[in-house]
Design a protein around this motif. Structure first.
Motif, PDB file in Angstrom:
ATOM      1  N   LEU A 144       0.808  -1.217   0.000  1.00  0.00           N
ATOM      2  CA  LEU A 144       0.000   0.000   0.000  1.00  0.00           C
ATOM      3  C   LEU A 144       0.842   1.268   0.000  1.00  0.00           C
ATOM      4  O   LEU A 144       0.359   2.316  -0.448  1.00  0.00           O
ATOM      5  N   GLY A 145       2.081   1.187   0.496  1.00  0.00           N
ATOM      6  CA  GLY A 145       2.851   2.421   0.487  1.00  0.00           C
ATOM      7  C   GLY A 145       4.279   2.330   0.957  1.00  0.00           C
ATOM      8  O   GLY A 145       5.130   3.104   0.513  1.00  0.00           O
ATOM      9  N   GLU A 146       4.594   1.389   1.849  1.00  0.00           N
ATOM     10  CA  GLU A 146       5.933   1.396   2.428  1.00  0.00           C
ATOM     11  C   GLU A 146       7.013   1.057   1.409  1.00  0.00           C
ATOM     12  O   GLU A 146       8.097   1.661   1.422  1.00  0.00           O
ATOM     13  N   THR A 147       6.736   0.111   0.519  1.00  0.00           N
ATOM     14  CA  THR A 147       7.729  -0.247  -0.511  1.00  0.00           C
ATOM     15  C   THR A 147       7.971   0.930  -1.436  1.00  0.00           C
ATOM     16  O   THR A 147       9.131   1.253  -1.759  1.00  0.00           O
ATOM     17  N   ALA A 148       6.912   1.585  -1.893  1.00  0.00           N
ATOM     18  CA  ALA A 148       7.074   2.744  -2.776  1.00  0.00           C
ATOM     19  C   ALA A 148       7.836   3.863  -2.078  1.00  0.00           C
ATOM     20  O   ALA A 148       8.673   4.542  -2.693  1.00  0.00           O
ATOM     21  N   ALA A 149       7.559   4.072  -0.794  1.00  0.00           N
ATOM     22  CA  ALA A 149       8.244   5.129  -0.064  1.00  0.00           C
ATOM     23  C   ALA A 149       9.743   4.883  -0.014  1.00  0.00           C
ATOM     24  O   ALA A 149      10.545   5.814  -0.182  1.00  0.00           O
ATOM     25  N   ARG A 150      10.144   3.625   0.198  1.00  0.00           N
ATOM     26  CA  ARG A 150      11.575   3.308   0.205  1.00  0.00           C
ATOM     27  C   ARG A 150      12.159   3.412  -1.205  1.00  0.00           C
ATOM     28  O   ARG A 150      13.238   3.976  -1.406  1.00  0.00           O
ATOM     29  N   LEU A 151      11.460   2.860  -2.176  1.00  0.00           N
ATOM     30  CA  LEU A 151      11.955   2.823  -3.553  1.00  0.00           C
ATOM     31  C   LEU A 151      12.156   4.230  -4.092  1.00  0.00           C
ATOM     32  O   LEU A 151      13.163   4.524  -4.762  1.00  0.00           O
ATOM     33  N   LEU A 152      11.206   5.111  -3.809  1.00  0.00           N
ATOM     34  CA  LEU A 152      11.217   6.477  -4.348  1.00  0.00           C
ATOM     35  C   LEU A 152      11.859   7.476  -3.400  1.00  0.00           C
ATOM     36  O   LEU A 152      11.928   8.662  -3.711  1.00  0.00           O
ATOM     37  N   ARG A 153      12.286   6.990  -2.242  1.00  0.00           N
ATOM     38  CA  ARG A 153      12.956   7.842  -1.251  1.00  0.00           C
ATOM     39  C   ARG A 153      12.075   9.020  -0.853  1.00  0.00           C
ATOM     40  O   ARG A 153      12.487  10.179  -0.847  1.00  0.00           O
ATOM     41  N   LEU A 154      10.832   8.684  -0.531  1.00  0.00           N
ATOM     42  CA  LEU A 154       9.888   9.697  -0.108  1.00  0.00           C
ATOM     43  C   LEU A 154      10.150  10.073   1.346  1.00  0.00           C
ATOM     44  O   LEU A 154      10.443   9.206   2.179  1.00  0.00           O
ATOM     45  N   LYS A 155      10.018  11.333   1.647  1.00  0.00           N
ATOM     46  CA  LYS A 155      10.208  11.780   3.021  1.00  0.00           C
ATOM     47  C   LYS A 155       9.046  11.311   3.886  1.00  0.00           C
ATOM     48  O   LYS A 155       7.915  11.232   3.421  1.00  0.00           O
ATOM     49  N   ALA A 156       9.322  11.030   5.134  1.00  0.00           N
ATOM     50  CA  ALA A 156       8.275  10.596   6.060  1.00  0.00           C
ATOM     51  C   ALA A 156       7.303  11.739   6.282  1.00  0.00           C
ATOM     52  O   ALA A 156       7.681  12.908   6.248  1.00  0.00           O
TER      53      ALA A 156
END
Length: 360
Positions: free
Chosen positions: A348-360
């Protein structure tokens, strides 16, 4: 490197604008409050990696040809982004963040014209994401008919404009992405850690056979185009040459994950159909585990099968919004019995956040 304030000032000075930047409160006024998603009692930021937009500023460059948005397609007009309406739609879908991309309509246009379109796309995308960092991230556009220019555009997009990678088609003209002409682009993407989002453009060579009822150029042609693009990258050794390349494949990767094992047997059955000078480091099907796939395959059973083929760690959320393929993209992930709670949060989101280096 320009600061965000300097970049936004430069974009405004160049006449680059976008629709509805100040509408932070419009979503609350036009729809129900956003319902946060939680799995196993833990909240998760939902990140949709497959969402489209088109910037009206490029229309004059193509003679106001609105076919670039697909005039007969539901949702096409909503690609001209009105931020307030988009926020309301995202809230209804329970999507916290969209990673926006523009489908590449410029590959068959003159190189200099394409470069102007790409410049506007990237400047406007960067300004939009800088104005709404909690809701939008963006993929750059690239003038891939000129790979050396594309290298420069990608470096600017990542290092100066804050974009997360690039949205690309499935080929350019008669050149597959495994062609050596594109090696400098993939090398730069690998160096920068930039994600490449492969979104197919169909298989126009099959237009006669795909004519008729069922919108087959998209229903069949788009997944087939992705299957071909990924297979070319695998079989021609591109993924061996660039093992750090980060690729997301749209529409669950097309047909390849459903029939990948056949790829492992092709050269054994017909050595004449394979190049003996290309020696892959792994069986062809093994490369699927270094590619990420969006979840736009509609059902929990389809997710279960994709998970079995590539692993839950390689699946990310995707909707294709504003095209109404999946207006409730979160639901079939939450309903998927093959995913445990941690895996659901990852998809839902955690993999994309790591892959795309999204800020918390």
């Amino acid at each position: 490197m320009a600061t965000r304030r300097q970049f936004l000032a430069g974009a405004a000075g160049s006449g680059v604008i976008f629709c509805g930047c100040g509408l932070h409160r419009a979503a609350a006024a036009t729809g129900a409050p956003r319902r946060a998603v939680a799995v196993g009692g833990k909240p998760v930021r939902t990140v949709d990696v497959h969402a489209h937009c088109v910037f009206a500023e490029t229309l004059p460059l193509v003679g106001n040809d609105r076919s670039i948005i697909g005039p007969s397609v539901r949702g096409a007009e909503e690609t001209f982004l009105d931020v307030g309406k988009r926020f309301a739609a995202m809230d209804a879908q329970r999507v916290d963040m969209e990673v926006l991309s523009v489908n590449p309509f410029w590959y068959r246009r003159d190189r200099d014209l394409a470069a102007q379109i790409v410049r506007i796309n990237n400047e406007t995308m960067a300004a939009l994401c800088a104005a709404h960092p909690e809701r939008f991230a963006g993929f750059a556009s690239l003038t891939l008919q000129d790979p050396q220019l594309a290298v420069q555009e990608l470096e600017t997009a990542i290092r100066q404009q804050g974009l997360k990678g690039a949205a690309i088609g499935d080929s350019v003209g008669d050149r597959e992405f495994s062609h050596p002409d594109f090696h400098p682009v993939w090398a730069k993407a690998e160096e920068l850690g930039a994600v490449l989002f492969i979104h197919p453009q169909g298989v126009p060579e099959l237009s006669r056979r795909l004519a008729g009822n069922g919108w087959l150029p998209n229903a069949i042609g788009n997944p087939l185009a992705t299957t071909i693009a990924l297979s070319q990258l695998i079989f021609n050794g591109t993924l061996d040459r660039f093992p750090g390349l980060r690729i997301i494949a749209a529409h669950g990767g097309g047909y390849l994950p459903s029939y990948a094992d056949r790829s492992d047997h092709a050269c054994l059955v017909s050595p004449a159909g394979c190049d003996p000078t290309i020696r892959l480091k792994q069986p062809p099907s093994a490369y699927l585990r270094q590619i990420w796939f969006d979840s736009l395959i509609f059902t929990p059973e389809a997710i279960r099968h994709l998970q079995a083929q590539v692993g839950a760690s390689q699946i990310v959320l995707g909707s294709d919004y504003p095209y109404p393929w999946s207006l409730r993209p979160v639901d079939h992930i939450l309903a998927c019995a093959s995913l445990n709670d941690a895996q659901k949060r990852a998809v839902l989101g955690e993999t994309a956040a790591r892959l795309l280096r999204l800020k918390a």
